[in-house]
Design a protein around this motif. Structure first.
Motif, mmCIF file in Angstrom:
data_model
loop_
_atom_site.group_PDB
_atom_site.id
_atom_site.type_symbol
_atom_site.label_atom_id
_atom_site.label_comp_id
_atom_site.label_asym_id
_atom_site.label_seq_id
_atom_site.Cartn_x
_atom_site.Cartn_y
_atom_site.Cartn_z
ATOM 1 N N GLU A 1 -10.773 -4.604 -0.049
ATOM 2 C CA GLU A 1 -11.027 -3.475 -0.950
ATOM 3 C C GLU A 1 -9.889 -2.448 -0.887
ATOM 4 O OE1 GLU A 1 -13.550 -2.845 -3.149
ATOM 5 O OE2 GLU A 1 -14.244 -4.889 -2.796
ATOM 6 N N ILE A 2 -9.443 -2.131 0.319
ATOM 7 C CA ILE A 2 -8.380 -1.123 0.479
ATOM 8 C C ILE A 2 -7.113 -1.583 -0.241
ATOM 9 C CG2 ILE A 2 -6.848 -0.002 2.186
ATOM 10 C CD1 ILE A 2 -9.522 1.081 2.723
ATOM 11 N N ILE A 3 -6.802 -2.870 -0.110
ATOM 12 C CA ILE A 3 -5.598 -3.384 -0.781
ATOM 13 C C ILE A 3 -5.823 -3.415 -2.294
ATOM 14 C CG2 ILE A 3 -4.115 -5.403 -1.091
ATOM 15 C CD1 ILE A 3 -4.398 -5.983 1.895
ATOM 16 N N ALA A 4 -6.986 -3.901 -2.704
ATOM 17 C CA ALA A 4 -7.253 -4.014 -4.145
ATOM 18 C C ALA A 4 -7.224 -2.640 -4.819
ATOM 19 C CB ALA A 4 -8.613 -4.694 -4.376
ATOM 20 N N LEU A 5 -7.678 -1.616 -4.113
ATOM 21 C CA LEU A 5 -7.706 -0.265 -4.691
ATOM 22 C C LEU A 5 -6.381 0.467 -4.506
ATOM 23 C CD1 LEU A 5 -11.244 0.803 -3.390
ATOM 24 C CD2 LEU A 5 -10.638 0.302 -5.771
ATOM 25 N N GLY A 6 -5.437 -0.163 -3.836
ATOM 26 C CA GLY A 6 -4.139 0.489 -3.589
ATOM 27 C C GLY A 6 -4.260 1.684 -2.660
ATOM 28 N N LEU A 7 -5.267 1.684 -1.797
ATOM 29 C CA LEU A 7 -5.496 2.843 -0.930
ATOM 30 C C LEU A 7 -4.817 2.709 0.434
ATOM 31 C CD1 LEU A 7 -9.227 3.646 -1.777
ATOM 32 C CD2 LEU A 7 -7.236 5.095 -2.202
ATOM 33 N N TYR A 8 -3.888 1.787 0.564
ATOM 34 C CA TYR A 8 -3.174 1.673 1.842
ATOM 35 C C TYR A 8 -1.982 2.625 1.852
ATOM 36 C CZ TYR A 8 -0.526 -1.654 -1.064
ATOM 37 O OH TYR A 8 0.185 -2.255 -2.071
ATOM 38 N N ASP A 9 -1.556 2.976 3.070
ATOM 39 C CA ASP A 9 -0.444 3.921 3.243
ATOM 40 C C ASP A 9 0.854 3.119 3.200
ATOM 41 O OD1 ASP A 9 1.523 5.636 4.210
ATOM 42 O OD2 ASP A 9 0.135 6.677 5.568
ATOM 43 N N ARG A 10 1.403 3.000 2.001
ATOM 44 C CA ARG A 10 2.567 2.126 1.819
ATOM 45 C C ARG A 10 3.759 2.550 2.665
ATOM 46 N NH1 ARG A 10 7.193 0.873 -0.108
ATOM 47 N NH2 ARG A 10 7.437 -1.262 -0.860
ATOM 48 N N GLU A 11 3.987 3.853 2.717
ATOM 49 C CA GLU A 11 5.142 4.353 3.456
ATOM 50 C C GLU A 11 5.056 3.968 4.937
ATOM 51 O OE1 GLU A 11 7.054 8.677 4.201
ATOM 52 O OE2 GLU A 11 5.655 8.517 2.531
ATOM 53 N N PHE A 12 3.845 4.133 5.484
ATOM 54 C CA PHE A 12 3.621 3.808 6.901
ATOM 55 C C PHE A 12 3.822 2.315 7.138
ATOM 56 C CE2 PHE A 12 0.931 2.594 10.473
ATOM 57 C CZ PHE A 12 1.251 3.550 11.425
ATOM 58 N N LEU A 13 3.233 1.509 6.269
ATOM 59 C CA LEU A 13 3.336 0.050 6.429
ATOM 60 C C LEU A 13 4.783 -0.412 6.370
ATOM 61 C CD1 LEU A 13 0.474 -1.421 4.214
ATOM 62 C CD2 LEU A 13 0.614 -1.415 6.703
ATOM 63 N N ALA A 14 5.534 0.165 5.431
ATOM 64 C CA ALA A 14 6.902 -0.294 5.213
ATOM 65 C C ALA A 14 7.781 0.010 6.419
ATOM 66 C CB ALA A 14 7.465 0.365 3.962
ATOM 67 N N ARG A 15 7.625 1.196 6.985
ATOM 68 C CA ARG A 15 8.554 1.596 8.051
ATOM 69 C C ARG A 15 8.088 1.177 9.448
ATOM 70 N NH1 ARG A 15 13.122 4.217 7.914
ATOM 71 N NH2 ARG A 15 13.912 5.198 9.808
ATOM 72 N N TYR A 16 6.790 1.190 9.677
ATOM 73 C CA TYR A 16 6.320 1.068 11.066
ATOM 74 C C TYR A 16 5.626 -0.258 11.390
ATOM 75 C CZ TYR A 16 7.382 6.011 10.784
ATOM 76 O OH TYR A 16 8.035 7.204 10.590
ATOM 77 N N THR A 17 5.465 -1.108 10.419
ATOM 78 C CA THR A 17 4.820 -2.402 10.673
ATOM 79 C C THR A 17 5.749 -3.520 10.198
ATOM 80 O OG1 THR A 17 3.749 -2.846 8.551
ATOM 81 C CG2 THR A 17 2.666 -1.251 9.982
ATOM 82 N N ASN A 18 5.343 -4.761 10.448
ATOM 83 C CA ASN A 18 6.172 -5.870 9.956
ATOM 84 C C ASN A 18 5.738 -6.332 8.569
ATOM 85 O OD1 ASN A 18 3.899 -7.422 10.426
ATOM 86 N ND2 ASN A 18 4.804 -8.677 12.054
ATOM 87 N N ALA A 19 5.011 -5.451 7.853
ATOM 88 C CA ALA A 19 4.525 -5.823 6.514
ATOM 89 C C ALA A 19 5.661 -6.211 5.578
ATOM 90 C CB ALA A 19 3.712 -4.675 5.907
ATOM 91 N N GLY A 20 6.821 -5.577 5.738
ATOM 92 C CA GLY A 20 7.938 -5.854 4.837
ATOM 93 C C GLY A 20 8.888 -6.925 5.348
ATOM 94 N N GLN A 21 8.677 -7.410 6.560
ATOM 95 C CA GLN A 21 9.582 -8.448 7.096
ATOM 96 C C GLN A 21 9.370 -9.774 6.360
ATOM 97 O OE1 GLN A 21 9.231 -8.739 11.373
ATOM 98 N NE2 GLN A 21 9.678 -6.564 11.645
#
Ligand code: SF4
Length: 977
Positions: free
Chosen positions: A246-266
């Motif tokens: 639901e959080i992803i489908a609604l776009g309610l995730y913290d994109r900035e945080f994910l991009a810089r501090y997680t491996n979501a963008g790797q």
């Protein structure tokens, strides 16, 4: 004539009585609050919370104030005991022996085992907090067969979180309720973090915070929640995956945080033909900050539309999309794979599994996402991240979570908890105000640096192990297996059956040793664990195993040593009993090397200082360990001239250093020759006195700029490295996608990823590893449920710990027994009535493995598909020096009789009833059915022990009169006068 009051609270102490107050640390549960113990003429009269202690700030609970009755309990053991020659185990026929003789027996036996085959000695410890010492002893002895209770408690919580965010709940991190706006608690009843959680909740609610609990049962903290969401046990993973969906489908995730501090963008290798399929793509010439843990990953830069090194200045990683590397390798950002994974995990799907209405799931997801997004916190604290970027403030998304054993103690718990950690990361709440905050020594690397030994060659006569017995594997290379891929440890930890078993599998140690699989052992030493009752699954059978003999008449586990402060069901099976002290009679430390009591704002460690002399001949187990290690001349305990290095445990704590000259020891406060240093410094001979003068606690407050975003906070990392809390200072990037998991899967597929050794699972385990070692979380029904006819056994059965008792520790406590003297099976009224069971009536609860007769109590505070009871209230007759007809054994019961430690496999063998990743004991997976007891059946719990336990030598007779309390005729030596 007015009646004389029984007790005048303001009266002066007895004329001439000597009174004093001493500070120490409570151990009536694992929370470890600061306490002040009031003594009169050397006898404890009263225990209160220490208002100057950072953890509890003066608060004390019912257990803590009842410590006085533990001290003077009639169940106390007071002298070393040896099973009488010719008597049978379990008959509890013992004779007193001296400590000299006790040590001689142990020394001779252990010296022989160490010089021939050290793995013949196994040391397993229960709910102790001295694992840094017991682990050191095992390592120095050279046995791989060591673990504490974590494997049957909450290793899934530790491993699921640490393999994702580099930290975990309770001692190592928790919810920042000072600033949170929404607090969601899952799978937690009464907690280890008891008083701090209660006080924080009270403040949180007064400030207007919203408190939601998700639990099959509404007790403990849930009783004061604003919303209780009942859920079926073992299905939390489905709920959490749906929330992520639901959080992803609604776009309610913290994109900035994910991009810089997680491996979501790797970028992840998507070439299915490659041996590196599913691993992160790496740039061999990239910036390798730490060669031991290379961070040379790629992002797909949304500006330049090309692959660039991760964290390239000015680049913005794509989180979604499919790309081609310059050499043609297909690649996707890790987040793309997560998004695809959770697509089918809709609220409607989860509703059918969890029993929670889909609208509730959708509403909770929206509430979490919108609170995180729209109620941001900003603190004016400048800090610099690990990649050199300066931030003028610390921001936070005020949604906090707390979870514990209700999530962990299932065979699908690891993936459930990984999902929770991912949800917390999507909401951008890791080590930020109002969310989850770390506590030192965490965050640690993902995974932490300690690795288990790698093969049978690590176990050599008269030689310490070349690694700690427990650790954190990051690839099959780290497994502790032989050339055939079979286990080296008696509990099969770190084998292909349970590769990430970071805390071992104590729940299988006895069964495996009894069966001789993978081999028989000679001596099993158990400390502070009631393995013949509430600390074991399959209680009745395990009791038989402890008594079972080989054809030559020798016991299958030839020598059992039990160390405990109290007579329990377990002591009956001992060959040798070592009487431990209580927490009021010992030195102890809550060490940063072990399980400290750190706060969000910095490391905290604490000590216990004896407020009383040991009762009778009791000896602290720590002193026993130091003594044994010295007699056996284990290297870390032996001076260069061959003499003993440490006089006793207090001397060990002051003078031990993790490496010569490291300046790091068990206590971080008042180090340096005169106590002028902290965290690191030379040993200080007056360290104990300095702790004593400072409320028994040391607290280092970090600078504000070091208190947040610690996974990636350069200033914090420099400090932590200098203080010895971290080996490296590279960032701890959150693992939304776990390539460590993928490494095991690739091996199971017969692939040889770059840089990975040749270890392969035995064929019978290939499919299991391939299935469960998924780099992204997924939902599967608990293994026991999959193996059970759920039509015949339609209900889940779980236990919880009550607020007034901690495990089995308090059954002998005269005050706390008045709160819980027996237990009921709590059943939703509609469920019970459908079976014709009356409220208060006798009934049967039956699993595929056994059955128990008990009493029913109707409850509306339990979801209809679940039955539950308090853990460890029921006792064997006569145990804990209770009378043979005490309520605990006649009306109380133990659910463990219904829970199996092993499950059958398709090939007709058995395998541990545990999480296939971590080996976490699946306590809460059992399925049951219920029915009324017959009218002619006795109103008594079943099963009953074969014979009531009897008092052991040195134990006092339990008092008969009511109103008995300390100071009313109790002798000072722990017995009744
Ligand atoms: S919460 Fe635990 S440690 Fe604190 S006072 Fe109560 S029993 Fe003692």
């Amino acid at each position: 004539m007015p009646a004389t009051p029984l007790h005048d609270p303001v009266a002066s102490p007895l004329p001439g009585a000597a009174t004093e107050t001493k500070n120490t640390t409570c151990y009536m549960c694992a929370c470890r609050c600061g306490i002040r113990v009031h003594l009169r003429d050397g006898e404890v009269r009263y225990i209160e919370g220490n208002p100057e202690h950072p953890l509890n700030q003066g608060v004390i609970c019912a257990k803590g104030s009842s410590g006085i009755m533990k001290q003077y309990s009639p169940a106390r053991l007071t002298q070393p005991l040896r099973r009488k020659a010719g008597s049978e185990r379990g008959a509890a026929e013992f004779e007193p022996i001296s400590w000299d003789e006790t040590f001689k027996i142990l020394e001779d036996r252990l010296r022989h085992l160490r010089s021939t085959d050290p793995k013949q000695f196994a040391l397993f410890t229960g709910r102790d907090q001295m694992q840094a010492l017991t682990g050191l002893f095992a390592r120095q002895f050279g046995t791989p067969n060591y673990a504490a209770h974590g494997g049957f408690c909450s290793v899934n919580m530790a491993a699921g979180m640490i393999y994702t965010i580099g930290g975990s709940f309770w001692e190592f991190g928790g919810p920042d309720l000072d600033r949170a706006k929404l607090f969601v608690m899952i799978g937690t009843a009464e907690d280890h973090h008891s008083n701090p959680m209660k006080t924080a909740l009270a403040k949180f609610k007064r400030q207007g915070g919203r408190f939601v609990t998700i639990n099959p049962v509404r007790t403990g903290y849930s009783a004061i929640a604003d919303e209780w969401v009942p859920i079926k046990p073992g299905t939390d993973g489905a709920l959490l995956l749906a929330l992520v969906h639901e959080i992803i489908a609604l776009g309610l995730y913290d994109r900035e945080f994910l991009a810089r501090y997680t491996n979501a963008g790797q970028l992840v290798n998507q070439n299915a033909d490659s041996d590196d399929f599913g691993l992160m793509l790496r740039n061999a010439e990239g910036d390798v900050v730490n060669p031991l843990r290379p961070a040379n990953f790629y992002w797909w830069d949304r500006h330049s539309q090309q692959a660039v090194a991760d964290h390239t200045e000015g680049a913005d990683p794509a989180l979604l999309g499919k790309f081609k590397m310059p050499d043609g390798t297909p690649a996707v950002p890790a987040f793309q794979l997560l998004e695809e994974r959770v697509k089918p995990y809709t609220a409607d799907w989860a509703s059918g599994i969890t029993g929670i209405p889909a609208d509730t799931i959708r509403r909770l997801a929206r509430e979490m996402g919108i609170t995180a997004r729209d109620q941001k916190i900003e603190l004016p604290i400048a800090w610099t991240d690990s990649w050199g970027k300066r931030h003028e403030s610390v921001t936070g998304n005020p949604v906090a979570f707390h979870a514990m054993r209700g999530l962990a103690a299932h065979s699908n718990g690891f993936h459930t908890i990984r999902t929770l950690a991912i949800l917390m990361s999507l909401l951008g709440t890791i080590d930020r105000p109002g969310g989850f905050r770390h506590k030192a020594p965490y965050p640690r690397a993902v995974p932490p640096n300690a690795r288990p030994p790698k093969g049978p060659e690590a176990v050599k006569p008269d030689t310490p192990l070349n690694g700690a017995p427990l650790g954190w594997p990051e690839s099959p290379d780290d497994l502790f297996v032989n050339d055939q891929g079979e286990p080296v440890r008696i509990d099969k930890g770190f084998s292909w059956e349970h590769p990430l078993s970071a805390h071992g599998l104590m729940h299988n140690a006895i069964t495996n040793a009894w069966r001789g699989d993978p081999y028989p052992i000679d001596t099993l030493m158990i400390f502070m664990a009631n393995m013949a009752w509430n600390s074991t699954m399959n209680t009745s059978e395990v009791r038989k195993m402890l008594n079972d003999k080989r054809e030559d008449g020798e016991y299958k586990i030839p020598f059992l040593v039990v160390c405990d402060a109290f007579q329990s069901e377990m002591t009956a099976y001992a060959d040798l009993i070592l009487p431990d002290t209580t927490y009021l009679e010992r030195h102890d430390c809550m060490s940063l090397l072990d399980r400290p009591i750190s706060e969000f704002d910095g490391p905290v460690d604490a000590v216990r200082i004896p407020v009383l002399a040991p009762t009778g001949q009791c000896k602290p187990f720590q002193d026993v360990i130091v003594e044994l290690a010295s007699r056996l001349k284990l290297p870390a305990f032996t001076a260069a001239d061959g003499g003993r290095k440490f006089r006793d445990y207090p001397d060990f704590v002051v003078n031990y250093e993790t490496a010569p000259g490291s300046g790091i020891g068990f206590l971080a406060g008042w180090r340096g020759k005169g106590g002028e240093k902290s965290m690191r410094g030379e040993p200080n001979p007056k360290q104990w006195e300095m702790y004593e003068k400072n409320n028994c606690v040391f607290h280092h407050q970090l600078e504000p700029s070091q208190q947040y975003m610690r996974n990636w906070n350069d200033n914090y990392m420099r400090w932590a490295q200098g203080a010895g809390l971290r080996r490296d200072r590279d960032p701890v990037v959150i693992h939304i996608y776990s390539e460590f998991m993928q490494r095991f899967r690739l091996a199971a597929q017969g692939k040889k990823p770059t840089g990975q050794g040749p270890k392969q699972p035995p064929d019978r385990l290939r499919q299991r590893v391939q299935t469960y070692f998924d780099p992204l979380p997924f939902y599967f029904a608990p293994l026991e449920e999959q193996a059970t006819d759920t039509t015949r056994y339609p209900l889940n059965a779980v236990t919880q710990r009550p607020m007034a008792m901690y495990h089995s520790w308090d059954s002998q406590n005269a005050w706390l027994r008045q709160i819980h003297t027996h237990n009921y099976l709590f059943v939703n009224a509609a469920t019970a009535q459908a079976q014709g069971i009356t409220d208060g009536g006798w009934m049967w609860v039956e699993s595929p493995w056994g059955k128990v007769r008990c009493m029913c109590r109707y409850s509306e505070a339990v979801e209809p598909g679940t039955v539950w009871t308090w853990n460890a209230i029921g006792k064997a007759a006569g145990a804990w020096n209770l009378s043979a007809d005490a309520n605990e054994s006649q009306r109380g019961f133990l659910l463990n009789h219904l829970i199996k430690e092993e499950l059958p496999t398709a090939g007709g063998a058995t395998i541990s009833n545990s999480d296939p990743i971590t080996g976490q004991a699946a306590w809460y997976d059992v399925r049951v059915r219920i029915y009324p007891a017959g009218p002619d059946e006795p109103e008594q719990t079943w099963p009953q022990a074969e014979r009531p336990m009897t008092r052991m030598p040195g134990m006092v007779e339990a008092p008969k009169r009511r109103g008995w309390m300390a100071g009313m005729g109790m002798g000072k030596k722990g017995g009744q006068s």
